[in-house]
Write a protein that holds these residues in place. Structure first.
Motif, PDB file in Angstrom:
ATOM      1  N   ASN A  32       0.841  -1.190   0.000  1.00  0.00           N
ATOM      2  CA  ASN A  32       0.000   0.000   0.000  1.00  0.00           C
ATOM      3  C   ASN A  32       0.879   1.243   0.000  1.00  0.00           C
ATOM      4  N   ASN A  33       0.464   2.283   0.677  1.00  0.00           N
ATOM      5  CA  ASN A  33       1.310   3.462   0.794  1.00  0.00           C
ATOM      6  C   ASN A  33       2.560   3.071   1.569  1.00  0.00           C
ATOM      7  N   SER A  50       7.703   9.377   0.839  1.00  0.00           N
ATOM      8  CA  SER A  50       6.603   8.430   0.786  1.00  0.00           C
ATOM      9  C   SER A  50       6.004   8.401  -0.606  1.00  0.00           C
ATOM     10  N   ASP A  52       2.218   6.899  -2.544  1.00  0.00           N
ATOM     11  CA  ASP A  52       0.940   6.224  -2.335  1.00  0.00           C
ATOM     12  C   ASP A  52       0.635   5.292  -3.510  1.00  0.00           C
ATOM     13  N   ASN A  53      -0.553   4.699  -3.461  1.00  0.00           N
ATOM     14  CA  ASN A  53      -0.918   3.724  -4.490  1.00  0.00           C
ATOM     15  C   ASN A  53      -1.069   4.345  -5.876  1.00  0.00           C
ATOM     16  N   THR A  57       3.916  11.366  -4.540  1.00  0.00           N
ATOM     17  CA  THR A  57       5.087  11.311  -3.673  1.00  0.00           C
ATOM     18  C   THR A  57       5.174  12.527  -2.752  1.00  0.00           C
ATOM     19  N   THR A  97       5.298   1.769   6.427  1.00  0.00           N
ATOM     20  CA  THR A  97       4.169   2.576   5.977  1.00  0.00           C
ATOM     21  C   THR A  97       4.323   4.000   6.502  1.00  0.00           C
TER      22      THR A  97
END
Length: 115
Positions: A32-33, A50, A52-53, A57, A97
């Protein structure tokens, strides 16, 4: 049970590049993220980047323009391309995560940047 394995660290001179990988295994069907963190000696673990899906970013200010986070969903792997490395980037790098990590932390991968 989800296992995170980070790799790709090493010793590099200032201005050099490294590409870190983080592969998830275990009961996780999809990633996932995800995020990268780092912990320098004597300091708390801090957020680096980071994704996400949807591929959106986010970066910590000091690495913007130098680091790029990406993902390969089929391989359950997240990458961190690090360019123009500085001595202050020296740390153990971890993935997990966003928001502090929902999975058990892996061993991390050591990045050392010499001046």
């Amino acid at each position: 049970q989800v296992d995170l394995v980070e790799s790709g660290g090493g010793l590099v001179q200032a201005g050099g590049s490294l590409r870190l990988s983080c592969t998830a295994s275990g009961t996780l069907r999809i990633i996932n993220n995800m995020a990268w963190y780092r912990q320098a000696p004597g300091k708390q673990r801090e957020f680096v980047a980071s994704i996400d899906n949807f591929g959106n970013t986010n970066y910590e200010d000091s690495v913007k323009g130098r680091f790029t986070i990406s993902r390969d969903n089929a391989r359950k792997t997240v990458y961190l391309q690090m360019n123009s490395l500085k001595p202050e980037d020296t740390a153990v790098y971890y993935c997990n995560t966003p928001g502090g990590g929902n999975y058990d932390w892996g061993q991390g991968t050591q990045v050392t940047v010499s001046s």
